[in-house]
Structure formats: C-alpha cells, structure tokens
Design an enzyme around this catalytic site. Structure first.
Site, PDB file in Angstrom:
ATOM      1  N   LYS A   1      15.353  10.330 -22.649  1.00 40.23           N
ATOM      2  CA  LYS A   1      16.090   9.288 -21.947  1.00 40.23           C
ATOM      3  C   LYS A   1      15.546   9.160 -20.539  1.00 40.23           C
ATOM      4  O   LYS A   1      15.337  10.162 -19.855  1.00 40.23           O
ATOM      5  CB  LYS A   1      17.574   9.675 -21.823  1.00 40.23           C
ATOM      6  CG  LYS A   1      18.422   9.294 -22.986  1.00 40.23           C
ATOM      7  CD  LYS A   1      18.659   7.797 -23.082  1.00 40.23           C
ATOM      8  CE  LYS A   1      19.611   7.522 -24.222  1.00 40.23           C
ATOM      9  NZ  LYS A   1      19.387   6.270 -24.911  1.00 40.23           N
TER      10      LYS A   1
ATOM     11  N   THR B   1      21.759   9.992 -27.746  1.00 42.44           N
ATOM     12  CA  THR B   1      22.966  10.477 -27.099  1.00 42.44           C
ATOM     13  C   THR B   1      23.301   9.685 -25.846  1.00 42.44           C
ATOM     14  O   THR B   1      24.278   9.981 -25.176  1.00 42.44           O
ATOM     15  CB  THR B   1      22.801  11.952 -26.699  1.00 42.44           C
ATOM     16  OG1 THR B   1      21.764  12.013 -25.722  1.00 42.44           O
ATOM     17  CG2 THR B   1      22.447  12.805 -27.882  1.00 42.44           C
ATOM     18  N   ASP B   2      22.490   8.700 -25.544  1.00 37.73           N
ATOM     19  CA  ASP B   2      22.778   7.885 -24.368  1.00 37.73           C
ATOM     20  C   ASP B   2      22.912   8.738 -23.114  1.00 37.73           C
ATOM     21  O   ASP B   2      23.711   8.447 -22.223  1.00 37.73           O
ATOM     22  CB  ASP B   2      24.067   7.084 -24.555  1.00 37.73           C
ATOM     23  CG  ASP B   2      23.747   5.665 -24.958  1.00 37.73           C
ATOM     24  OD1 ASP B   2      22.705   5.154 -24.524  1.00 37.73           O
ATOM     25  OD2 ASP B   2      24.527   5.076 -25.704  1.00 37.73           O
TER      26      ASP B   2
ATOM     27  N   PHE C   1      -7.574   7.020  16.772  1.00 41.48           N
ATOM     28  CA  PHE C   1      -8.472   7.031  15.631  1.00 41.48           C
ATOM     29  C   PHE C   1      -9.881   6.826  16.141  1.00 41.48           C
ATOM     30  O   PHE C   1     -10.239   5.768  16.660  1.00 41.48           O
ATOM     31  CB  PHE C   1      -8.104   5.983  14.587  1.00 41.48           C
ATOM     32  CG  PHE C   1      -8.826   6.213  13.295  1.00 41.48           C
ATOM     33  CD1 PHE C   1      -8.710   7.425  12.632  1.00 41.48           C
ATOM     34  CD2 PHE C   1      -9.660   5.255  12.759  1.00 41.48           C
ATOM     35  CE1 PHE C   1      -9.393   7.661  11.449  1.00 41.48           C
ATOM     36  CE2 PHE C   1     -10.340   5.481  11.579  1.00 41.48           C
ATOM     37  CZ  PHE C   1     -10.205   6.688  10.921  1.00 41.48           C
TER      38      PHE C   1
ATOM     39  N   ARG D   1      -2.589   4.157  19.530  1.00 40.91           N
ATOM     40  CA  ARG D   1      -2.280   3.056  18.619  1.00 40.91           C
ATOM     41  C   ARG D   1      -0.919   3.317  17.990  1.00 40.91           C
ATOM     42  O   ARG D   1      -0.314   4.361  18.176  1.00 40.91           O
ATOM     43  CB  ARG D   1      -3.336   2.971  17.523  1.00 40.91           C
ATOM     44  CG  ARG D   1      -3.440   4.248  16.703  1.00 40.91           C
ATOM     45  CD  ARG D   1      -4.245   4.062  15.419  1.00 40.91           C
ATOM     46  NE  ARG D   1      -4.252   5.314  14.655  1.00 40.91           N
ATOM     47  CZ  ARG D   1      -4.734   5.442  13.437  1.00 40.91           C
ATOM     48  NH1 ARG D   1      -5.261   4.401  12.822  1.00 40.91           N
ATOM     49  NH2 ARG D   1      -4.676   6.600  12.808  1.00 40.91           N
TER      50      ARG D   1
ATOM     51  N   VAL E   1      -4.755  10.504  11.201  1.00 37.31           N
ATOM     52  CA  VAL E   1      -3.717  10.869  10.248  1.00 37.31           C
ATOM     53  C   VAL E   1      -4.093  12.169   9.544  1.00 37.31           C
ATOM     54  O   VAL E   1      -3.262  13.052   9.342  1.00 37.31           O
ATOM     55  CB  VAL E   1      -3.539   9.747   9.198  1.00 37.31           C
ATOM     56  CG1 VAL E   1      -2.547  10.174   8.126  1.00 37.31           C
ATOM     57  CG2 VAL E   1      -3.067   8.468   9.865  1.00 37.31           C
ATOM     58  N   GLN E   2      -5.352  12.284   9.201  1.00 38.68           N
ATOM     59  CA  GLN E   2      -5.804  13.477   8.471  1.00 38.68           C
ATOM     60  C   GLN E   2      -5.518  14.748   9.250  1.00 38.68           C
ATOM     61  O   GLN E   2      -5.003  15.719   8.696  1.00 38.68           O
ATOM     62  CB  GLN E   2      -7.309  13.388   8.188  1.00 38.68           C
ATOM     63  CG  GLN E   2      -7.685  12.304   7.176  1.00 38.68           C
ATOM     64  CD  GLN E   2      -7.904  10.951   7.839  1.00 38.68           C
ATOM     65  OE1 GLN E   2      -7.564  10.763   9.014  1.00 38.68           O
ATOM     66  NE2 GLN E   2      -8.444  10.016   7.096  1.00 38.68           N
TER      67      GLN E   2
ATOM     68  N   ASN F   1      -1.519   4.709   5.511  1.00 34.13           N
ATOM     69  CA  ASN F   1      -1.346   4.120   6.858  1.00 34.13           C
ATOM     70  C   ASN F   1      -0.705   2.762   6.681  1.00 34.13           C
ATOM     71  O   ASN F   1      -1.265   1.913   5.992  1.00 34.13           O
ATOM     72  CB  ASN F   1      -2.715   3.830   7.511  1.00 34.13           C
ATOM     73  CG  ASN F   1      -3.180   4.926   8.378  1.00 34.13           C
ATOM     74  OD1 ASN F   1      -3.052   6.064   7.980  1.00 34.13           O
ATOM     75  ND2 ASN F   1      -3.718   4.599   9.543  1.00 34.13           N
TER      76      ASN F   1
ATOM     77  N   HIS G   1      -0.506  -0.258   8.475  1.00 42.20           N
ATOM     78  CA  HIS G   1      -1.176  -0.798   9.666  1.00 42.20           C
ATOM     79  C   HIS G   1      -0.299  -1.752  10.484  1.00 42.20           C
ATOM     80  O   HIS G   1       0.360  -2.619   9.929  1.00 42.20           O
ATOM     81  CB  HIS G   1      -2.433  -1.566   9.258  1.00 42.20           C
ATOM     82  CG  HIS G   1      -3.635  -0.695   9.088  1.00 42.20           C
ATOM     83  ND1 HIS G   1      -3.954   0.312   9.946  1.00 42.20           N
ATOM     84  CD2 HIS G   1      -4.619  -0.697   8.145  1.00 42.20           C
ATOM     85  CE1 HIS G   1      -5.069   0.896   9.550  1.00 42.20           C
ATOM     86  NE2 HIS G   1      -5.484   0.327   8.446  1.00 42.20           N
TER      87      HIS G   1
END
Lengths: 316, 316, 316, 316
Positions: B10, B58-59, B175, B192, B248-249, B275, B277
C-alpha cells in the site's frame, strides 16, 4: 460582434529585493528581504493593436526597475500601487492597471550566538543578520486596481489577504444541530479534529492619488496596511485556537467581526475556509474502539470531498 | 524469461495520531500529534499469486491498527520498524518489508495566555494544548527495510533524513576559483545570494531484533534516532547560516563531517543540494547599477536550470 | 570520517530543439521537435574542490550546445549518451557522468486541409507541418551512465522507460482469490474499474564506445532504442485493454514477459503500477442499488491509500 | 458590522459515471464514461445557522445520487444545472446554487482488432468498448448559477469553457511593431516559436426553468452546449495552427470572433492566453549562430516571467 475589452501584461514576474540597513552600533549590517511574484496587466486604447503593447515586451523590466528605485518596495500594498500608477503615469493611452502581488514567506532565522540584539528571529532567540527560512507556504496576497480618469487623476482600490495558512486543532471543535434528512450519514460529534487552510481577503476604501506618485507614501499612514495584515493573521490564529467552536461557520463569523472591529479602514472581509477532514478510522472489526470522541485517536486525512465555507462581513 | 522479483503493498496510507497526555497539575490535557504518509511494500514467496496478496486488500488497515496500538507511534523510525516487523511476523511466506514514512510538519502554536507552562510553542511563548500549524513544507523522512532470515530472526536497516528545508542567505556566500573555458559565462563573485532546498539522508547500522517485536523499543536507546534528527537539522541550519562559504560544496562538506562527528550511530550521510539561483537583474540600459556585489539589490529567482551538488560522507 | 563521493552538475536544463526537414516535393518544410528536461551530473577527482566544478558554472551551456550540434539530438537515448561522453572526453579528471532525460509529449496536430501528405498527426488525418499538442502528461524517460576506465575507454549503461501513462478500463478486470483474515474488508469482485498510471523501465546491456564519440550512432542500430520504446508502450496499452485480468499482478506479469519476448536487447524490465481506486458509491440508504458489479454505475475516485505493485522480469 | 453573505457546500466531489449502452448487433456492450470534479455551494436564509447546513453534511451524497439517477449526467452543463436546481427545489430556505464542474479528459482507446465498428477511438482506428486514456490535461469547465425567485421559479446562467490546452507552433508566428522605449530589450522577430496554454470561457443567455427540473433537457436543444464546446475547441486549434500571426493578440481576436459568429447562443467569449516563452539560446561565444530566425534551432523554455493576454468579445 465586437471586442469589448483587452487586457495584457506580464505574469509571474519574480523578484527578490534586499534592503541593507545602515550599520548598527557594532558596525553590523542587517538585511531585510522581500520576495514577490508580480502580475501587472493594463487596459487602454486598443485601436492600434501592437503599438499599445508597451508592457509586454519589457520582460517585466519596469517592475524590476521599480523594485530597485521605489521607496515603497518593502510594502507589497504600496509597491503594487507604485507599479500600477507608474504605468498609467508614463503611458498616456493606458487607463487602468491591475497589479497582483503574492509575497512568499521568508522568516529571519535565529541561530544561537549569531543573532543580533533587538532583531526578532522566526524562533525563540535573536535574529540572524541575513539568513532566512521558508517557514510556511502561506502567502500575503495583494490585489490593486489603479484607474486614471480623463483629467489624469489616479485612484486606487486595494484588496489584501492571506492564503493557505494551514491550521489544525485536535480538540475544541464540535459539529452538531444540522438538518437531518435522507442524505444525512454524518453523526453529530461534540469533539473532533478541525483542520483548514485559511484564505481571507479584506478591502480598503478607494484612495485618490491627489499628487500622483507622490501620494503613495501617505496611503500607509491613512489606511494602515501593515496593521491590517498583522491583525487579520493574529485574529484568525487566535480565534481558531481558542474559540470553542460549534461549527466552522460559527468560528469564521467571529473572525470576520473581529477584524472589522479592530481596524478602522477594513470595509469588508471575506473568509473562504475548506474543512480538511480527519476521519476517525473504524477498527470495530478488530475489536478496537476508535469511533467516539473519547477514544478516537487514529484519524485518516481525506482530501476529497470536502466542505467549503464562505462568509463575508461588511462594516454596517 | 522469468519473473525475478515482485513487491506489493500500500502506498499513501495517510494517518494522523493523537496522543493525549495525562492531565497536568491544573487538570489540563495536552495533545501530541503526528501525521504520517506511509508506504509499506512486502516481498515473499510469489508462486501462489493472489494468495500472497495479504497486504493489498487491507486498505492499509494493519498500518492504521498499529497507529492505534503501537507504543512506538510517535517515533517514525520505530513505527516504520513496527509495521514492517509486524507483517513479517504475521505472514510466514513474507521475507522482507519496505516501509517508508514521510512525517509532515505540525508545530505547536503559541497563543498568548492560552499556552501551557513548560510546553514549547512554534514561536516565542508557551505552547497551546492542542493547536498546531504547518510551519514549513520540510519533512522528516524514514526508510526502513526489515528482512527475515530462514530461522525467523528479523533484522532492520534504518535510513532517515530531512527533505525540502528551504533556506536563503543574502550575504556570506561566494563562488570563485572554478575552471574557465569556452562554456563559462559565469563571473566570479565574492558575495551573493545563496538559496537551497536541503535534502539529506543518513544511515544507521543494521540492527537485529533478537526478541522480535519486543526488541523495537531498545533500538531508540541504542541508535538514538531522535537525537540524530535534531542534530542533522541543527547542524545544517547552523552551518548554512554561519559558514562563510566559498562554494556550496565547501559548506556541505562541513555539514556532513559535523553530523558524523556529532553522533555515534550515523555511519554515512548524503547531502543533495540544489542551488536555487537568484540572479542580479541587469538594469544597465536604464543607467542603474545592480550587477556587482556592492550594489546588487534586485534579484530574479530562476528555477531552471539549476546546479545540483551531492556529497556523501562515511565514518572512516 | 571522510568524503567518499561527490557528484555535481546541472539539473532542470530545459531545451527544445527544432529540426527542419529538407523541403518536400511541394517546397514545404516540415519541422520535427523534441523537448527535453536534462540532468547531467559528473564524478571525478575531487581533491581540488572548486577547480573541478567544470560543469556547474556553464548554466547547462554544454548541453544546449550539443542540442545544436549533436546529430543524435532527436533520440533521447543517444543524446544523453552524447552529453555524458562529451563531458568525460573533454575533462580528463572526470571519471563518470550520469545523464537523465525526461522527454515531454508533443504530438503533431492534424488540422483538416492544412496537413501534409504522409505525415501522421496525433488524430485521424494528415499532420501539420509545425504545430503540436501536449496530448498526455506521460513522459519517455532515459537514464544513462557513462564510465571512463583508466585507459580512457568509455562504456555506457542505458535504462529507458515510460512514466505516468494514465489508463482506465470500466470492465474486464476482477479481483478475487486473495487471503482473508481479520484485516480483510474488501469483497471479491468479478468485474470492476481498473485504473493505473503506468511506470515502466527497461535495461539495455552495457555498451562500449570503442571509437569514443564516433561510436554513438551505432548504438541505435545494435540496441534499437526506438523500437523498444514503441514496443513497451504498445504492449502495455494492448494488454491493459484486452487482457481479461484476474488481478493487476496477473496483467503486469504478462506485460513484462511480452516486452522481453519482443525485443532482443531488453535484458530486464520493471513495472511499478499503482491502483487508482474507483470505489462504487453506497446509495443503499437512498434505496438505490449501486454496489454489485451488475448495477455499479457511480464510482468515487479515491487517491489515497492505494495499492502499489512492482514486478521485475529478467531474460533467463 | 454585519454578515452580508454566507455560502457553503461541498468542494472536490469526485465522481465517475459509467453508462452502459444497449448491446449492439453483435451483442457487445459499449461503455461511455465521464469523470467530474464537482463543487456545489448554496446561499439562503442564514439566520438559523447550523440548521441551514443541509448540504454540508451529506458528503456530496446528493451529487453522487444524481450522478446515478439524472438522465443528464453525460452533459456537464445539464448535470450541473440538475444538481443546482435539485437543491433549490428540495430545500425551501435556499435561494441560489453555484455548481462548478471540471470534466477530466478520458478518450476512448483504439487498439487493433479489439475495436468496435462505428465507435471512434482517440487515435486512428476503431474504438475499444470500455478502455480509455488521459490524453491531455486540458479540461472542459462548466460554471452554473441557479437562482430561485420568490414565486419559486428557477433561472439558470451557464458559462462553459476550456482550460489548459497546451499548444506549440515552431513557425508561422511573428512579434513586431510594438512601442520601443527605454525598457524595451526585445528585438522584433518575423518567425518564432509560439506556445500557450489556452483558457477560454463563453457565456450563454439566462434560461428560465419554466417547468422546474422538467425543463432541463430542453436547454440543450435551445442552447446547444455540446456544439459550443466542439466549436470553441476546433476554432481555437484551427486558428492557432493556420493563422499566420503577427502577435498573439491578433490571433486571439480572430478566435473570439469566429466562436461568436459560429454559434447562435454564445453571447460573450473571453480568452486568457499566456505566452509560454521559448527563447533562442545564445551560442555566439562558441561561434555558433542560433539567434536569428533562419538559424534558431535550440530554444530554452522559460516559465517566468511570461506575457498574459486577455480579450473579451460580445455579440453586438
């Protein structure tokens, strides 16, 4: 047959504006941000077809330009008015502008020692200078119509509201005393789960921009948009939480009354509330009691069908 | 050709459970709630076709039954384990169960004088006894695999995580220092907007249910699921906010390290971060400077294309 | 603790490519179009951090460039291979690429006399030269992994499939012969509504690009991607429609067998099918019979919970 | 302050109706199906609060009951009228009903030899007796207002339309001759990609149900709803495809005129069309020309911002 109306413009102009405050006593700069989805449509003399499409080809640049230069950018009501009035002011052949803004929710984060004194974060603690969280999909909504009369005077009609505020209370809500007939399968309950996605919208009186764009700032002083937004949200959450409700309808009547009573400029308010049903699960065939209000603990959320309630109040 | 695997069950079993605490010293009853979307699939002896489809018809009633009777219902990791182990325990021909839970965010409201001492609300103030708000679309996610060996002993592999936590910082992110070649159109920036929807997932070591269903409670003591969830969330928000990020890394490497360092049972953690942007709008042709980091104030959110970063850490 | 894997790249690179055919005998130019959503992630030497992020900063430009120059652009399987192989070929420090393509459905419109002889439209009639309609939200899906060994030779693993094909039959489907126990509330039915959203995925054998990028075209000849896509779709619709089904499972076993039997290169196929339930509405209390298969005419679609069936076949 | 209006009812009542035709000459039974999402709200005497909530507690059962018994169920315009008129007729204190229907698209499949003579399938070939496909997310939309006057006579106002019909043409569309000013960054193009999601809505004159529910059938004869739906769809697709368009506006003016000219009962028609932009990708820095209409082959779909065009025609 004849064309009776044409309206055109830009939809889904997305913009985020950062406003950097002046450095505080510690030399720290605090950022305020707003993120808007803007739609701006215009009407006017349509005889010349493409020649009137001033707005279409700009890729929303006029809106984005105003997001930079408008002193009203942090107020969605004033900013929408500015966008509309700017267009009517600049292009003679336009007679009306319809500007809608959806303001996304960004709440300032509060992270331990990184906060700033006197700046409120989204949770207990000091607010961070420039970090934010989307703490809810509810949105502040603004719809503005700016009209220009033959003598060039502009007037503004502002409607604002709140949508998709998702609330749930697991007690303090009943549903009873309704008409019973052959279609009625619902049983009366004295205590149940009540959940809804609040949508509300309130109207301000028409406002004349006597001094054109120069009159926009005074609108806030006179109509108090910011106070209205806070009041509507607070009243709604407070009554949802504390009103021992006989029915959704009874509660939303109280909400509408309280907003009009609490704000001098709100002329009309409309609530549209769905019931988001949470149904007690029948476990009888397993020998488990879960259907009456004293033992109901397991509920199945059901999205469709669902009741919808609409109530509109006006100042009398 | 031959059938090599069949799995059935389910999906989208939606359930809300209310747990009513014992009355406090003032006779007030506080409610705790959880709302889960559950998927439970099973594998087993597939020779007898429909006869094996114990679970399908059995829902989701077995899940809903357990939501009533399980002592572990407030912990999604333990509850998912209970659902899976219950099925393998009950139906001899089943050999494996795969139970996924998505826990929706309901935070206790805090409304003025209606709060309860010592109960934390979602905002500054005391928490309401039974009223809640959806303050974010981020979800706690649990994936559990329960396997039954030939001797009937069950073992459990739990993975948990967080998805769709939406964050934005308007400063403190750069960056730079990337490879430049003929495809490179991006300029280096020292400051940024950084926005992302955090998705993270961490793994716990395999756990053997030596005493069958009776061993489930001990898993929390040994593996500390609740602590892991809080740690992962806090570390992520804290480093997002305070790490002066070169990319970011670089930030997500720090996040992964911090979670593994801070929790004894987390063996592996994977972050997947897009990201989202926000691009400075070029207003040069209007004579307005908005493109460099010192003057950039108006940004256009761009949903596609977007970078995606994946990093996986293991305890070494 | 240590970083064990990092993968980065671009997600949601959206691209539409128009290919203009040579003028036909009447001087008319027919357009073919494809619209792709592309995700391309890479792995490689991660020691130098930002210096390796070749792909991130290009805004998907390499993908868009290839959409212009690749001779394989109209085949999503070949184009995905081209994007991955291009990246590994160009950047020495990358060792693997993962390219996923989602192909949106655009079917050629057929509009009366405006059609072109010999070009098939989406409905009965000749196809229009350059007009298209989104006639379904089902998508063709491709996942390609390209790996580069130490000697620089690249190999490709292609998986393809179909998702979200929405089908319904109002007769010719039963559900019976299942285990009954205390959780069973479902009754056996000999004829019911069957509706599903088909998701299927099939695997091709690993392919070595002996001549690098120059080997891509030969993949279609050898592996026959286009034939596989048509076969999988046709077999699925045909068996859904015509198989007098005892259960969803029985039908999807037949589907998997038929695809493997009908295509030399498909090694494995996995079907994931939800039941989209349509439940007969109980109108008994109104004195109207609607619950048994001979009189059931009014059904309520129920989205949750819903059964899910997974079956995987391999060539033996 | 005072309550000025309250409206309540059921939203998202989902229903699928199967109508089994009489056996044909070969003894085969053909099924027709409709799937509707229904919203039905009512207004009336609101003094008695909960006592008026006849409709709320029925879980849409009256709608589902009518889906069984109404002879008009296959026509969304007549069925919506029937639901509204039924409620006003049954409950004396109600004065108005607002019934909205969204009809999902299910097209009959055509599968090789399994088809039935003379029954049209969604693709070239005979139609299957009872198998259907969702071949598009466009929906037929109906909004009906039924009002009851003091003497008990009911009148009906029907609006119908089409939404989310997704079209694209890769040639035959220009955009030029627009106002140029300091915000204008767009260049004029003689040939471009045009894509839109058509939304249109047309109004019928008010209709009086002189014989109450017995008058509903005659509405189709007089107002010709079915013909209007087919005309609006065909005219829209035909003109989108074949009109060599100077601008979206020019084309949608033609569409509105053609629908009013082609149908005696359509009084007014409103088109709302977004431009779904496909922008040529600038590959100049790679030395590849893709920006002018003769060489543009690679386009990036951009969802936001986007132009929106509204045009309304009335019969004069």
């Amino acid at each position: 047959m004849s064309l009776v109306a044409a309206r055109y413009g830009k939809d889904l102009v997305r913009v985020l504006r950062v406003v950097r405050r002046k450095p505080n006593e510690n030399g720290k700069i605090i950022h305020d941000i707003v993120e808007y989805n803007v739609r701006a449509l215009v009407e006017g003399d349509i005889s010349s077809r493409n020649l009137t499409f001033v707005f279409d080809q700009t890729d929303g640049l006029d809106t984005l330009d105003l997001a930079k230069t408008s002193p009203h950018v942090l107020s969605p009501e004033l900013f929408a008015t500015h966008v509309g009035a700017f267009l009517l002011n600049k292009y003679e052949h336009l007679s009306a502008a319809f500007v809608d803004i959806e303001m996304l929710k960004w709440s300032r984060l509060a992270v331990g020692e990184h906060g700033v004194d006197g700046v409120q974060g989204s949770t207990n603690g000091q607010g961070h200078r420039h970090s934010f969280q989307r703490d809810g999909e509810d949105k502040h909504i603004v719809n503005v119509e700016v009209a220009k009369s033959d003598n060039g005077i502009m007037s503004v009609k502002v409607t604002a509201g709140l949508c998709d505020l998702l609330l749930l209370k697991s007690s303090g809500s009943a549903f009873s005393h309704f008409i019973r007939d052959e279609f009625t399968t619902l049983v009366e309950v004295k205590d149940r789960i009540l959940s809804t996605a609040v949508n509300l919208q309130y109207d301000f009186p028409k406002y004349t921009l006597k001094n054109g764009l120069g009159s926009i700032g005074a609108m806030e002083t006179e109509l108090e948009f910011k106070k209205a937004a806070e009041l509507a949200r607070n009243v709604t959450i407070d009554l949802f939480t504390t009103h021992d409700s006989e029915s959704v309808q009874a509660t939303l009547f109280k909400m509408g009354e309280a907003v009009i009573a609490g704000h001098k400029s709100v002329e009309k308010i409309t609530y549209v509330l769905p019931n988001k049903h949470y149904i007690p699960v029948n476990l009888d065939h397993l020998g488990i009691a879960n259907m009456t209000e004293d033992v109901a603990e397991v509920f199945m959320p059901v999205s469709a069908p669902r009741p919808q309630h609409v109530a509109r109040h006006m100042r009398s």
